[in-house]
Enzyme design. Structure first.
Site, PDB file in Angstrom:
ATOM      1  N   THR A  40       0.825  -1.214   0.000  1.00 62.04           N
ATOM      2  CA  THR A  40       0.000   0.000   0.000  1.00 62.04           C
ATOM      3  C   THR A  40       0.856   1.260   0.000  1.00 62.04           C
ATOM      4  OG1 THR A  40      -0.163  -0.222   2.412  1.00 62.04           O
ATOM      5  CG2 THR A  40      -1.976  -1.099   1.111  1.00 62.04           C
ATOM      6  N   HIS A  48       5.560  -1.923  10.977  1.00 61.52           N
ATOM      7  CA  HIS A  48       5.685  -3.166  10.221  1.00 61.52           C
ATOM      8  C   HIS A  48       6.801  -4.047  10.762  1.00 61.52           C
ATOM      9  CE1 HIS A  48       3.941  -0.645   6.769  1.00 61.52           C
ATOM     10  NE2 HIS A  48       3.056  -1.602   6.975  1.00 61.52           N
ATOM     11  N   LYS A  82      -9.065  -0.081   9.453  1.00 59.97           N
ATOM     12  CA  LYS A  82      -9.586   1.038   8.676  1.00 59.97           C
ATOM     13  C   LYS A  82     -11.052   1.275   8.995  1.00 59.97           C
ATOM     14  CE  LYS A  82      -5.799   1.864   6.471  1.00 59.97           C
ATOM     15  NZ  LYS A  82      -5.078   3.135   6.664  1.00 59.97           N
ATOM     16  N   GLN A 169      -6.654 -14.000   1.803  1.00 63.54           N
ATOM     17  CA  GLN A 169      -5.540 -14.274   2.713  1.00 63.54           C
ATOM     18  C   GLN A 169      -5.518 -15.750   3.102  1.00 63.54           C
ATOM     19  OE1 GLN A 169      -4.815 -11.335   5.752  1.00 63.54           O
ATOM     20  NE2 GLN A 169      -3.682 -12.768   7.046  1.00 63.54           N
ATOM     21  N   LYS A 227      -0.075   5.058  20.820  1.00 66.53           N
ATOM     22  CA  LYS A 227       0.387   4.023  19.899  1.00 66.53           C
ATOM     23  C   LYS A 227       1.861   4.198  19.583  1.00 66.53           C
ATOM     24  CE  LYS A 227      -1.007   1.672  15.643  1.00 66.53           C
ATOM     25  NZ  LYS A 227      -1.931   1.692  14.491  1.00 66.53           N
ATOM     26  N   LYS A 230       4.475   6.370  16.178  1.00 68.67           N
ATOM     27  CA  LYS A 230       4.028   7.643  15.620  1.00 68.67           C
ATOM     28  C   LYS A 230       4.711   8.791  16.353  1.00 68.67           C
ATOM     29  CE  LYS A 230       0.908   5.955  12.771  1.00 68.67           C
ATOM     30  NZ  LYS A 230       0.975   6.122  11.313  1.00 68.67           N
ATOM     31  N   THR A 231       5.086   9.815  15.625  1.00 65.82           N
ATOM     32  CA  THR A 231       5.660  11.015  16.208  1.00 65.82           C
ATOM     33  C   THR A 231       4.901  12.212  15.675  1.00 65.82           C
ATOM     34  OG1 THR A 231       7.255  11.404  14.417  1.00 65.82           O
ATOM     35  CG2 THR A 231       7.925   9.890  16.183  1.00 65.82           C
TER      36      THR A 231
END
Length: 417
Positions: A40, A48, A82, A169, A227, A230-231
């Site tokens: 994506t 990841h 999502k 999947q 989480k 993330k920054t």
């Protein structure tokens, strides 16, 4: 120690479909494991990394690691995590992303005891009627609706395309089980429903004695409950063009004392004894931040190599000491990426005029006062001469001028035509 016990000690196991059966199998033989990622984007980020670090541990323990690049599934979109439908990418963009992710995986895992596959190879060969007859019949809609990944979307709606993602999947797991001798799929906690659907499919086709297992990792949260990964500037990418090795190193170096031991267990390959020793140092000598330094060294080395660690440490020392003249142009670009940036021409200019024209100083009066007081540094040198000329061609390949006002207020002046 058994690989499953090792993962549990590291806090890396959330759910397993049959823990005792999986432990027994890993002790009996080298098993096949896979972890997948959809293209994506054109780079992985550190979120990841979590399942792929687990895959690397299996690889290092002698098991056969498989990485699945989801060229097929990535063309339709995984509903996991999502709140709304994904915007479909062009196949040209999907293929571009596939190649970039494949390159990153080869860099991280090498070529020994690793297989990289692309599910576009087999999913693209299934016609509609075969999909419905051979696979659709194996899935109960009520069961699919109860899977968390689907149930969480029912209120706002989910397309048939994304609804069928768990079938695709599952086909992946079955294909790798049948043709690559893969018995275990690992992934994030949000993938549990999709992975177990694959196990159900394998059992329906191959029989209940077929050895197929699921292992998911916990959701990574920081000590403050937010989480991980993330920054304020966004995601921390593995692509050095998106997140420089220096920024990457600094991210790990700046981790909270409450989180650092957990991250050492998760993201490094240090043994129990060394991690326990670093945990003691966090407890008894937190001001030295030795655990954070070791974490930054290990993860940066894994992702970018030892040279990147040395370069990041060099930049850090130079910025801390103010000796920026020891840096080269590439290091300047990394170390000053997020600092205030101005533009300057290649032409020599009086220091007072230059400070005002670049807007580093608001007025000539203030500029003269700061120079006279020794508060201005150009390329690491303190400037007290009001007649000094700034010569952008003199340092850093003529690309930058580094100005400092006071002890820590840096400015990067980029030379433009």
């Amino acid at each position: 120690m058994n690989i499953i016990d090792e993962l549990k000690w590291r806090g890396a196991v959330n759910q397993t479909s049959d823990e005792e059966g999986l432990k027994k199998l890993t002790e009996e033989k080298s098993i096949g494991i896979y972890c997948g990622v959809d293209p994506t984007g054109d780079s992985l980020h550190i979120g990841h990394l979590i399942p792929f670090i687990m895959l690397k541990r299996f690889q290092m323990a002698g098991h056969r690691a498989h990485i699945l690049i989801g060229g097929g599934t990535g063309s339709i979109g995984d509903p996991s995590g999502k709140k709304a439908e994904r915007v479909l990418q062009s196949m040209e963009q999907v293929h571009h992303n596939e190649q970039r992710l494949t390159d990153q995986m080869e860099h991280l895992f090498g070529r020994d005891n690793i297989t990289i596959v692309n599910n576009h190879e087999w999913l693209s060969q299934i016609d509609l009627l075969s999909f419905l007859r051979d696979y659709g019949k194996l899935f109960n809609v009520n069961t699919m609706l109860n899977k968390e990944v689907v149930a969480s979307r029912l209120e706002v709606g989910i397309s048939f395309t994304e609804f069928t993602y768990q079938i695709l999947q599952s086909i992946d797991f079955y294909h790798l089980y049948k043709y690559n001798d893969v018995q275990l799929q690992i992934g994030g906690g949000d993938q549990w429903g999709n992975i177990t659907a694959g196990i159900d499919m394998i059992h329906k086709i191959e029989g209940n004695n077929a050895k197929a297992f699921a292992l998911t990792i916990p959701l990574m949260l920081k000590a403050d409950g937010t989480k991980f990964g993330k920054t304020e500037g966004g995601a921390i990418w593995l692509d050095p063009e998106k997140t420089t090795p220096y920024e990457f190193y600094q991210f790990w170096l700046n981790q909270d004392d409450r989180d650092v031991v957990k991250y050492l267990k998760y993201f490094t390959f240090l043994d129990h004894e060394e991690i326990d020793g670093l945990a003691e140092k966090v407890k008894n000598e937190p001001e030295k931040r030795e655990a954070q330094k070791r974490l930054a060294e290990e993860v940066t080395s894994f992702v970018h190599g030892k040279d990147a660690v040395e370069q990041a440490e060099h930049i850090s020392r130079a910025l801390f000491s103010g000796e920026v003249k020891d840096l080269n142009a590439e290091e300047i670009e990394q170390g000053f990426k997020n600092m205030p940036t101005v533009e300057t021409s290649i032409v020599k200019e009086n220091i007072i005029e230059w400070l005002v024209n670049t807007k580093i100083e608001k007025s000539k009066r203030q500029a003269r006062e700061d120079v006279t007081n020794g508060a201005i540094y150009i390329n690491g040198d303190r400037i007290r001469d009001l007649n000094f000329e700034v010569d952008p061609a003199k340092a850093f390949e003529g690309r930058f001028v580094i100005a400092r006002r006071g002890k820590k207020r840096y400015f990067l002046a980029k030379v433009v035509d």
